[in-house]
Write an enzyme that holds these catalytic residues in place. Structure first.
Site, mmCIF file in Angstrom:
data_model
loop_
_atom_site.group_PDB
_atom_site.id
_atom_site.type_symbol
_atom_site.label_atom_id
_atom_site.label_comp_id
_atom_site.label_asym_id
_atom_site.label_seq_id
_atom_site.Cartn_x
_atom_site.Cartn_y
_atom_site.Cartn_z
ATOM 1 N N THR A 138 23.693 -20.450 -6.126
ATOM 2 C CA THR A 138 22.685 -20.455 -7.188
ATOM 3 C C THR A 138 21.380 -21.055 -6.685
ATOM 4 O OG1 THR A 138 24.352 -20.581 -8.926
ATOM 5 C CG2 THR A 138 22.139 -21.330 -9.501
ATOM 6 N N LEU A 139 21.466 -22.131 -5.908
ATOM 7 C CA LEU A 139 20.249 -22.752 -5.371
ATOM 8 C C LEU A 139 19.594 -21.864 -4.319
ATOM 9 C CD1 LEU A 139 21.406 -26.460 -5.185
ATOM 10 C CD2 LEU A 139 19.901 -25.393 -6.878
ATOM 11 N N ASP A 191 32.023 -32.799 11.437
ATOM 12 C CA ASP A 191 33.079 -32.906 12.442
ATOM 13 C C ASP A 191 34.348 -33.554 11.914
ATOM 14 O OD1 ASP A 191 31.770 -31.850 14.846
ATOM 15 O OD2 ASP A 191 30.417 -33.546 14.597
ATOM 16 N N GLU A 202 19.667 -30.911 5.755
ATOM 17 C CA GLU A 202 18.304 -30.404 5.650
ATOM 18 C C GLU A 202 18.279 -29.283 4.622
ATOM 19 O OE1 GLU A 202 20.202 -29.911 8.485
ATOM 20 O OE2 GLU A 202 19.675 -31.803 9.420
#
EC number: 3.5.4.13
Length: 176
Positions: free
Chosen positions: A101-102, A115, A125
């Site tokens: 949606t974003l 990891d 980010e």
């Protein structure tokens, strides 16, 4: 093999996978939905020349903002942190994806691996590719973490182990 809802709940109940706090809607059909934490980081300067190979830390380049809203200017990016503190099993890897949606608003994230053995808040980010300012809210689900069983075991011991809150990038001095 992607771990489904029942296996994720089993790993959590055994204490092998930790997600704190654990909201009722965190465990989804095929992964974990994680929420935006209470701070984000954005570049403190525009037009600066950034040379990662000459930096010990990039922290001075970023301004950390504690707020209930995250403001992402057009064609810019922020570093977001998860509200949840996650501890990964040593044989499970996470593949981070932005909730679709974003993405439909023009937000994207780079391919990101969490990891096996990682522990901490996840810093990710988020890039606004749209021509509009996008405002997100603290506590909203934004990151879908798909968990995959790894062959063998590994123990993450990198720079970001145990990070709390938003964590700007390390410098790459000595790696270039």
């Amino acid at each position: 093999m992607i771990l489904a809802n029942d296996e994720l709940k089993r790993l959590i109940s055994l204490g092998r996978l930790k997600v704190e706090p654990l909201a009722p809607d965190t465990v989804r059909e095929n992964g974990l939905d994680l929420r935006i934490g209470g701070e984000y980081a954005i570049y403190a300067y525009e037009g600066a020349v950034v040379k990662p190979c000459e930096l010990d830390s990039a922290r001075p380049l970023f301004r950390v903002v504690k707020a209930d809203e995250v403001v992402i200017p057009p064609r810019n990016f922020v570093l977001l942190t998860t509200e949840e503190y996650v501890k990964m099993p040593d044989d499970v890897v996470g593949l981070a994806n932005l909730r679709s949606t974003l993405a439909r608003y023009g937000l994207v994230i780079p391919p990101t691996v969490v990891d096996a053995g990682f522990e901490g808040n996840i810093t990710i980010e988020v890039v606004n590719e749209s021509p509009n300012t996008i405002v997100l809210r603290r506590g909203m689900r934004f990151l879908h973490l798909i968990l995959v069983k790894a062959e063998g075991r590994a123990l993450y011991s990198g720079t970001y182990q145990g990070q709390r809150g938003v964590t700007p990038p390390k410098g790459l001095r000595g790696e270039c």
